[in-house]
Design an enzyme around this catalytic site. Structure first.
Site, PDB file in Angstrom:
ATOM      1  N   LYS A  52      12.260  10.375 -24.474  1.00  0.00           N
ATOM      2  CA  LYS A  52      12.526   9.920 -25.848  1.00  0.00           C
ATOM      3  C   LYS A  52      12.436  11.096 -26.811  1.00  0.00           C
ATOM      4  O   LYS A  52      13.252  11.232 -27.725  1.00  0.00           O
ATOM      5  CB  LYS A  52      11.551   8.796 -26.230  1.00  0.00           C
ATOM      6  CG  LYS A  52      11.846   7.495 -25.485  1.00  0.00           C
ATOM      7  CD  LYS A  52      10.784   6.420 -25.638  1.00  0.00           C
ATOM      8  CE  LYS A  52      11.119   5.219 -24.745  1.00  0.00           C
ATOM      9  NZ  LYS A  52      10.115   4.168 -24.733  1.00  0.00           N
ATOM     10  N   GLN A  96       4.035   3.185 -26.697  1.00  0.00           N
ATOM     11  CA  GLN A  96       4.603   3.025 -25.351  1.00  0.00           C
ATOM     12  C   GLN A  96       3.824   1.969 -24.561  1.00  0.00           C
ATOM     13  O   GLN A  96       2.587   1.935 -24.586  1.00  0.00           O
ATOM     14  CB  GLN A  96       4.560   4.381 -24.615  1.00  0.00           C
ATOM     15  CG  GLN A  96       5.216   4.380 -23.255  1.00  0.00           C
ATOM     16  CD  GLN A  96       6.745   4.216 -23.292  1.00  0.00           C
ATOM     17  OE1 GLN A  96       7.380   4.431 -24.312  1.00  0.00           O
ATOM     18  NE2 GLN A  96       7.315   3.814 -22.179  1.00  0.00           N
ATOM     19  N   ASP A 119      10.690  -0.063 -32.321  1.00  0.00           N
ATOM     20  CA  ASP A 119      10.769  -0.665 -30.994  1.00  0.00           C
ATOM     21  C   ASP A 119      10.907  -2.187 -31.080  1.00  0.00           C
ATOM     22  O   ASP A 119      11.032  -2.853 -30.072  1.00  0.00           O
ATOM     23  CB  ASP A 119       9.487  -0.314 -30.229  1.00  0.00           C
ATOM     24  CG  ASP A 119       9.754   0.031 -28.803  1.00  0.00           C
ATOM     25  OD1 ASP A 119      10.924   0.271 -28.455  1.00  0.00           O
ATOM     26  OD2 ASP A 119       8.793   0.053 -28.021  1.00  0.00           O
TER      27      ASP A 119
HETATM   28  N1  GUN Z   1       7.834   0.912 -21.613  1.00  0.00           N
HETATM   29  C1  GUN Z   1       8.973   0.838 -20.884  1.00  0.00           C
HETATM   30  N2  GUN Z   1      10.035   0.626 -21.692  1.00  0.00           N
HETATM   31  C2  GUN Z   1       9.558   0.567 -22.951  1.00  0.00           C
HETATM   32  C3  GUN Z   1      10.161   0.368 -24.234  1.00  0.00           C
HETATM   33  O1  GUN Z   1      11.376   0.191 -24.393  1.00  0.00           O
HETATM   34  N3  GUN Z   1       9.305   0.381 -25.300  1.00  0.00           N
HETATM   35  C4  GUN Z   1       7.967   0.563 -25.166  1.00  0.00           C
HETATM   36  N4  GUN Z   1       7.207   0.558 -26.267  1.00  0.00           N
HETATM   37  N5  GUN Z   1       7.392   0.732 -23.991  1.00  0.00           N
HETATM   38  C5  GUN Z   1       8.169   0.739 -22.902  1.00  0.00           C
END
Ligand code: GUN
Length: 295
Positions: A52, A96, A119
Site C-alpha cells: 500500500k 490493517q 478503508d
Molecule cells: N487486511 C486484508 N485486507 C485488508 C483491507 O482491505 N483493509 C484492512 N484494513 N485490512 C486488511
C-alpha cells in the site's frame, strides 16, 4: 466455454494513472496523505501494508507507516488514531486487519473520523452501505464492484453467492450487491450444503483463504457463472486464490485470476478513497474523469 479473464491488474493500473493525474492537479491545494496503523507481527499484513505504501508513492500520495508491537494496549492504538484525526496533514487513516484478538475491531474502527476512514470500516460508513452509498466504501467490495461494472456484468435480479461474512468483505458486499438489485446468499464456515448454494450462483464470490481445505472446484460452479476469487492462500512461496482456476476457467463466463484480479483492485480503491478524502477535506473538486462511486 473459456471464460474471459478479468484483468484486475490492468484496470487497477488505469485507475492509478487517473489518481496520479488528479493528485498532480491538487498540487498547491493539498498533498493527499495516508497514515497506516499496523499492530503485531503478522507477515502477510506486513507485506500488504508495504504494498500500500509503495502504491501511494507511485501516484504521489504521501504515506506514513505507524507500527505497534504485539501486546500494545488498545488504548495506545486509539490514542494514535485520535492524534491522526486531529492532524490536518493526514487525509486518510487505515488500520490493517486482522488486529490482535485482544482488541475490539469495532472499538478501534469507530474512533477513525468517518471523513478520514479511507478503508470504509468505521460503523458510520459501513452503515451507509445499508442505504445507497454516500460514504467511503470498503476497498475490497468496491474493487469487486468496479471490476463487475468494467466488464458490464448485469447484476439485476441475478443470484449472487458470497462465501465470506466478514465486516470488511462479505457483509458490505452483500449490501452493495443488494443495492444493485442482485439477490444475495451469504455462506460461511457453518453453512450446510455450501456446494449446492455455490452451484446455483450467477455470480460467485469466494474469499475464504483456507486452501487446500477449501477449494472452489468446477462442481461448485454453474456453467456461465461469473466467478470472483478474493481468496489469498500462500503456499510454498506462491499466492493462490480459492478457485481451481485451471478447471473453472472452462466453465465460467468471467473469472478473476489470483494474483492479478481482486488484490490490485483493493489497493487501487484505497488510493482512490484517499484522493477523494483529500479533495473533500481540502474543498477542491476533482475532474469529471474521476467518479467516486463504482457504477
Ligand atoms: N487486511 C486484508 N485486507 C485488508 C483491507 O482491505 N483493509 C484492512 N484494513 N485490512 C486488511
Amino acid at each position: 466455454m473459456t471464460a474471459t479473464v478479468m484483468d484486475g491488474k490492468g484496470l487497477s493500473g488505469s485507475i492509478r494513472a487517473i489518481v496520479k493525474g488528479e493528485v498532480e492537479r491538487l498540487e498547491g491545494f493539498a498533498k493527499p496523505s495516508l497514515a497506516t496503523v499496523l499492530v503485531g507481527s503478522d507477515e502477510a499484513s506486513d507485506l500488504y501494508v508495504s504494498l500500500k505504501h509503495r502504491a501511494c508513492q507511485e501516484v504521489g500520495i504521501r504515506s506514513m507507516d505507524y507500527r505497534f508491537p504485539d501486546g500494545t494496549p488498545e488504548g495506545r492504538v486509539i490514542e494514535k488514531i485520535e492524534e491522526l484525526n486531529r492532524d490536518d496533514g493526514v487525509h486518510g487513516i487505515l488500520v490493517q486487519l486482522p488486529l490482535p484478538a485482544s482488541m475490539g475491531v469495532h472499538r478501534v474502527m469507530e474512533r477513525i473520523r468517518p471523513e478520514k476512514d479511507v478503508d470504509g470500516l468505521n460503523p458510520r460508513n459501513l452503515g451507509l452501505t445499508m442505504y445507497q452509498e454516500h460514504g467511503m466504501l470498503p476497498c475490497t467490495p468496491a474493487g469487486i464492484l468496479t471490476l463487475l461494472s468494467h466488464y458490464s456484468v448485469d447484476l439485476r435480479g441475478k443470484h449472487a453467492v458470497i462465501i465470506n461474512r466478514s465486516p470488511d468483505v462479505g457483509k458490505p458486499l452483500t449490501m452493495l450487491l443488494l443495492n444493485r438489485d442482485a439477490t444475495v446468499t451469504v455462506c460461511h464456515s457453518k453453512t450446510i450444503g455450501i456446494n449446492g448454494h455455490a452451484s446455483s450462483a450467477d455470480i460467485l464470490v469466494s474469499a475464504v483463504g483456507c486452501r487446500p481445505d477449501f477449494i472452489v472446484g468446477e462442481g461448485m460452479v454453474k456453467t456461465g457463472a461469473v466467478v470472483i476469487d478474493a481468496g489469498t492462500n500462500r503456499i510454498g512461496g506462491r499466492v493462490y486464490g480459492d478457485v481451481d482456476f485451471e478447471r473453472v476457467v472452462h466453465k465460467a463466463s468471467y473469472i478473476t485470476p489470483v494474483p492479478g484480479g481482486v488484490g490490485p483492485m483493493t489497493v487501487a480503491m484505497l488510493l482512490r478513497n484517499t484522493l477523494v478524502a483529500a479533495s473533500i477535506q481540502a474543498r477542491v473538486g476533482l475532474s469529471d474523469l474521476f467518479t467516486y462511486a463504482p457504477a
